[in-house]
Design a protein around this motif. Structure first.
Motif, PDB file in Angstrom:
ATOM      1  N   ARG A 286     -26.812 -22.282  14.173  1.00 28.24           N
ATOM      2  CA  ARG A 286     -28.022 -21.476  14.375  1.00 28.24           C
ATOM      3  C   ARG A 286     -27.902 -20.702  15.693  1.00 28.24           C
ATOM      4  N   ILE A 287     -27.994 -19.392  15.593  1.00 29.19           N
ATOM      5  CA  ILE A 287     -27.870 -18.560  16.797  1.00 29.19           C
ATOM      6  C   ILE A 287     -29.254 -18.123  17.270  1.00 29.19           C
ATOM      7  N   GLN A 288     -29.542 -18.389  18.519  1.00 27.90           N
ATOM      8  CA  GLN A 288     -30.745 -17.845  19.161  1.00 27.90           C
ATOM      9  C   GLN A 288     -30.353 -17.440  20.581  1.00 27.90           C
ATOM     10  N   GLY A 289     -30.975 -16.357  21.085  1.00 30.61           N
ATOM     11  CA  GLY A 289     -30.607 -15.885  22.436  1.00 30.61           C
ATOM     12  C   GLY A 289     -29.144 -15.493  22.504  1.00 30.61           C
ATOM     13  N   GLY A 290     -28.582 -15.081  21.358  1.00 28.73           N
ATOM     14  CA  GLY A 290     -27.208 -14.576  21.318  1.00 28.73           C
ATOM     15  C   GLY A 290     -26.142 -15.654  21.281  1.00 28.73           C
ATOM     16  N   ARG A 291     -26.506 -16.933  21.255  1.00 34.11           N
ATOM     17  CA  ARG A 291     -25.474 -17.986  21.172  1.00 34.11           C
ATOM     18  C   ARG A 291     -25.987 -19.186  20.379  1.00 34.11           C
ATOM     19  N   PRO A 292     -25.063 -20.028  19.928  1.00 34.17           N
ATOM     20  CA  PRO A 292     -25.499 -21.183  19.139  1.00 34.17           C
ATOM     21  C   PRO A 292     -26.456 -22.052  19.958  1.00 34.17           C
ATOM     22  N   LEU A 293     -27.390 -22.667  19.246  1.00 35.18           N
ATOM     23  CA  LEU A 293     -28.380 -23.533  19.929  1.00 35.18           C
ATOM     24  C   LEU A 293     -27.710 -24.564  20.825  1.00 35.18           C
ATOM     25  N   ILE A 294     -26.570 -25.108  20.363  1.00 37.84           N
ATOM     26  CA  ILE A 294     -25.935 -26.201  21.105  1.00 37.84           C
ATOM     27  C   ILE A 294     -25.495 -25.753  22.503  1.00 37.84           C
ATOM     28  N   GLU A 295     -25.324 -24.450  22.671  1.00 40.69           N
ATOM     29  CA  GLU A 295     -24.914 -23.959  23.997  1.00 40.69           C
ATOM     30  C   GLU A 295     -26.102 -23.785  24.936  1.00 40.69           C
ATOM     31  N   HIS A 296     -27.307 -23.903  24.384  1.00 37.51           N
ATOM     32  CA  HIS A 296     -28.489 -23.870  25.262  1.00 37.51           C
ATOM     33  C   HIS A 296     -28.652 -25.264  25.853  1.00 37.51           C
ATOM     34  N   GLN A 297     -28.782 -25.314  27.165  1.00 33.63           N
ATOM     35  CA  GLN A 297     -28.739 -26.621  27.819  1.00 33.63           C
ATOM     36  C   GLN A 297     -29.836 -27.573  27.337  1.00 33.63           C
ATOM     37  N   ALA A 298     -31.027 -27.024  27.082  1.00 36.30           N
ATOM     38  CA  ALA A 298     -32.138 -27.901  26.670  1.00 36.30           C
ATOM     39  C   ALA A 298     -31.795 -28.603  25.362  1.00 36.30           C
ATOM     40  N   ILE A 299     -31.143 -27.884  24.465  1.00 35.17           N
ATOM     41  CA  ILE A 299     -30.770 -28.489  23.166  1.00 35.17           C
ATOM     42  C   ILE A 299     -29.588 -29.439  23.359  1.00 35.17           C
ATOM     43  N   GLY A 300     -28.598 -28.995  24.110  1.00 36.69           N
ATOM     44  CA  GLY A 300     -27.412 -29.831  24.331  1.00 36.69           C
ATOM     45  C   GLY A 300     -27.775 -31.160  24.972  1.00 36.69           C
ATOM     46  N   MET A 301     -28.705 -31.123  25.922  1.00 37.08           N
ATOM     47  CA  MET A 301     -29.109 -32.381  26.580  1.00 37.08           C
ATOM     48  C   MET A 301     -29.840 -33.303  25.611  1.00 37.08           C
ATOM     49  N   MET A 302     -30.610 -32.695  24.733  1.00 32.43           N
ATOM     50  CA  MET A 302     -31.327 -33.505  23.741  1.00 32.43           C
ATOM     51  C   MET A 302     -30.317 -34.196  22.815  1.00 32.43           C
ATOM     52  N   LEU A 303     -29.292 -33.459  22.413  1.00 33.37           N
ATOM     53  CA  LEU A 303     -28.256 -34.044  21.543  1.00 33.37           C
ATOM     54  C   LEU A 303     -27.525 -35.167  22.274  1.00 33.37           C
ATOM     55  N   ALA A 304     -27.296 -34.964  23.567  1.00 32.86           N
ATOM     56  CA  ALA A 304     -26.618 -36.014  24.346  1.00 32.86           C
ATOM     57  C   ALA A 304     -27.476 -37.274  24.397  1.00 32.86           C
ATOM     58  N   MET A 353     -35.710 -33.235  14.657  1.00 33.48           N
ATOM     59  CA  MET A 353     -36.703 -32.287  14.134  1.00 33.48           C
ATOM     60  C   MET A 353     -36.918 -31.156  15.137  1.00 33.48           C
ATOM     61  N   GLU A 354     -36.879 -31.516  16.408  1.00 30.53           N
ATOM     62  CA  GLU A 354     -37.035 -30.508  17.467  1.00 30.53           C
ATOM     63  C   GLU A 354     -35.925 -29.462  17.357  1.00 30.53           C
ATOM     64  N   VAL A 355     -34.707 -29.919  17.125  1.00 34.75           N
ATOM     65  CA  VAL A 355     -33.564 -28.996  17.009  1.00 34.75           C
ATOM     66  C   VAL A 355     -33.753 -28.066  15.810  1.00 34.75           C
ATOM     67  N   PHE A 356     -34.269 -28.598  14.717  1.00 35.78           N
ATOM     68  CA  PHE A 356     -34.460 -27.782  13.504  1.00 35.78           C
ATOM     69  C   PHE A 356     -35.674 -26.852  13.606  1.00 35.78           C
ATOM     70  N   GLY A 357     -36.496 -27.030  14.637  1.00 31.19           N
ATOM     71  CA  GLY A 357     -37.638 -26.160  14.833  1.00 31.19           C
ATOM     72  C   GLY A 357     -38.600 -26.204  13.649  1.00 31.19           C
ATOM     73  N   GLY A 358     -39.192 -25.068  13.332  1.00 28.79           N
ATOM     74  CA  GLY A 358     -40.197 -24.997  12.264  1.00 28.79           C
ATOM     75  C   GLY A 358     -39.629 -25.369  10.903  1.00 28.79           C
ATOM     76  N   PHE A 359     -38.310 -25.172  10.725  1.00 24.03           N
ATOM     77  CA  PHE A 359     -37.704 -25.516   9.426  1.00 24.03           C
ATOM     78  C   PHE A 359     -37.676 -27.036   9.187  1.00 24.03           C
ATOM     79  N   SER A 360     -37.880 -27.800  10.269  1.00 25.38           N
ATOM     80  CA  SER A 360     -37.727 -29.255  10.148  1.00 25.38           C
ATOM     81  C   SER A 360     -38.678 -29.878   9.138  1.00 25.38           C
ATOM     82  N   ILE A 361     -39.838 -29.241   8.928  1.00 24.80           N
ATOM     83  CA  ILE A 361     -40.817 -29.871   8.027  1.00 24.80           C
ATOM     84  C   ILE A 361     -40.661 -29.414   6.579  1.00 24.80           C
ATOM     85  N   MET A 362     -39.697 -28.524   6.331  1.00 24.06           N
ATOM     86  CA  MET A 362     -39.515 -28.029   4.956  1.00 24.06           C
ATOM     87  C   MET A 362     -38.791 -29.084   4.130  1.00 24.06           C
TER      88      MET A 362
END
Ligand SMILES: Cc1cc2nc3c(=O)[nH]c(=O)nc-3n(C[C@H](O)[C@H](O)[C@H](O)COP(=O)(O)OP(=O)(O)OC[C@H]3O[C@@H](n4cnc5c(N)ncnc54)[C@H](O)[C@@H]3O)c2cc1C
Length: 407
Positions: A286-304, A353-362
């Motif tokens: 999933r690309i947001q802000g021009g790069r994959p979510l995992i490269e955004h620190q807030a998401i990467g830290m959550m995954l860690a 669910m946070e990582v999946f955003g709004g799609f998480s509840i589908m």
């Protein structure tokens, strides 16, 4: 042995279960199958039968009776893999191992000869255990505590009375897993009047075709939808005295010695691991802000954090399972492993669910199913609070050395 201490046999077992998952569970598409309205059509009998043919249903049975004599660690490794495919399916197998184990540890030689041959040869032979009642649930697990702290007598409403060499059982159980699909149930009934459950409860073996036994309401659930939970009803259900399991009035010994809590922890671990893996895969693509979510620190830290939670839960489960396999069947580690793994699993699913955003509840997204499934263990195998209360009870015991030594 690998660098995590697993033996070659255990690594092969994990591989075998993974193959079962990809061959049999994944093609079933559990996230679609779970929404079939009719519980009979929904129940995955084809998975049970194929798992049984591959030796998974009878894993906990001793070799001399045709099983695999699996250790607690083996069962935890297996159920983690199954639950990564579907929690309901994992529960079907785990419930059956757990109860077969219990029967094996409590049964007389005659009862073993009566039980094992049919159980091992019939690929659809599942087991259920009825402990919790509509009016006595946590009471059952806390009976000793309640009786000591509040000077109250808390007895079961399900009773068994001895008449002419037969036990006559009357009462109901609230929501046992596999109550509507099992061929044999273990039931806890009050045999001694006017004493608390832990002094007056006795277990019995009841084949589900016994007159006087019937399945009550099959619950429509939001979790574990591929496994059934149903009420058991006993209406003058008459069984021979030979089907009494274990000593009369000594029921308290079983919930304390069964490793069910450790397996429960491993089950939630498997589903939470699937939630984590789904989140990592999604965050990579999933690309947001021009790069994959995992490269955004807030998401990467959550995954860690999710990876740490899972690893910590697995370590505790493996430690508890290994202690159990060495004969420490009463260690508080069992309760700790279940409690910690369930808390961790719910947190991991929430973050996923946070990582999946709004799609998480589908409904198309697996992550909402993982969350629903993990929530079921907050109150399965005893509530989370009851695990803490049991630990507190152990701390109050001056003879308990576990907490002082930490081992
Ligand atoms: C998926 C699933 C599978 C299950 N499978 C089985 C099964 O195979 N066999 C079976 O017999 N049962 C089974 N159960 C029942 C399960 O064991 C009970 O749900 C559980 O013990 C809690 O009982 P309860 O839900 O009635 O909650 P209650 O006992 O009504 O408790 C409600 C809340 O009050 C708290 N509470 C209760 N008493 C006290 C107290 N004295 N002090 C402080 N807090 C307290 C509890 O911790 C809980 O948070 C299953 C349940 C689920 C959800």
């Amino acid at each position: 042995m690998d660098d995590r201490g697993l033996t070659q046999d255990q690594l092969e077992l994990v591989e075998k279960v993974r193959k079962f998952r990809t061959d049999v569970i994944d093609p079933l598409e559990p996230h679609k199958r779970e929404w079939i309205e009719d519980p009979d059509l929904r129940f995955p009998w084809e998975v049970v039968e194929e798992g049984s043919r591959r030796g998974l249903r009878t894993l906990s049975v001793p070799r001399e009776y045709g099983g695999a004599d699996a250790s607690m660690l083996d069962l935890c490794l297996t159920v983690e893999e199954l639950a990564a495919g579907d929690m309901g399916i994992a529960v079907i197998f785990d419930q059956t191992w757990k109860i077969a184990n219990t029967i094996g540890s409590m049964a007389t030689q005659e009862q073993k000869e009566w039980f094992y041959p049919d159980f091992v040869s019939d690929h659809r032979f599942l087991l259920s255990i009825g402990i919790v009642e509509p009016d006595h649930a946590t009471d059952v697990f806390m009976s000793r505590h309640l009786a000591e702290m509040d000077h109250r007598t808390v007895g079961l409403n399900t009773t068994a009375i001895l008449e002419d060499g037969h036990w006559v059982i009357n009462g109901a159980k609230a929501m046992p897993s596999l109550a509507s699909t099992a061929k044999l149930v273990v039931v806890l009934a009050q045999t001694e009047p006017d004493v608390p459950i832990h002094e007056g409860g006795t277990y019995f073996l009841v084949p589900t075709d016994t007159p006087g036994f019937r399945v009550g309401r099959i619950w429509d659930k939001m979790s574990q939808r591929l496994a059934d939970n149903a009420a058991m009803v006993f209406d003058n259900c008459r069984i021979p005295q030979s089907q009494q399991l274990g000593e009369r009035g000594r029921a308290r010994h079983f919930p304390m010695t069964s490793g069910g809590n450790i397996e429960a922890g491993a089950t939630t671990l498997g589903t939470a691991r699937a939630a984590y893996e789904a989140a990592v895969a999604y965050a990579r693509e999933r690309i947001q802000g021009g790069r994959p979510l995992i490269e955004h620190q807030a998401i990467g830290m959550m995954l860690a954090e999710m990876a740490i939670e899972l690893e910590a839960a697995r370590s505790l489960i493996w430690q508890a399972a290994s202690a159990y396999d060495r004969g420490s069947t009463r260690t508080p580690l069992q309760f700790m492993a279940k409690w910690f793994a369930v808390e961790a699993a719910v947190k991991v699913c929430m973050k996923s669910m946070e990582v999946f955003g709004g799609f998480s509840i589908m409904r198309d997204m697996p992550v909402q199913k993982y969350m629903r499934d993990c929530l079921s263990f907050l109150h399965s195998d005893g509530s989370q609070q009851s695990r803490l209360m049991l630990l507190q009870q152990r701390m109050l015991d001056p003879e308990e050395t576990f907490f002082a030594s930490g081992s």
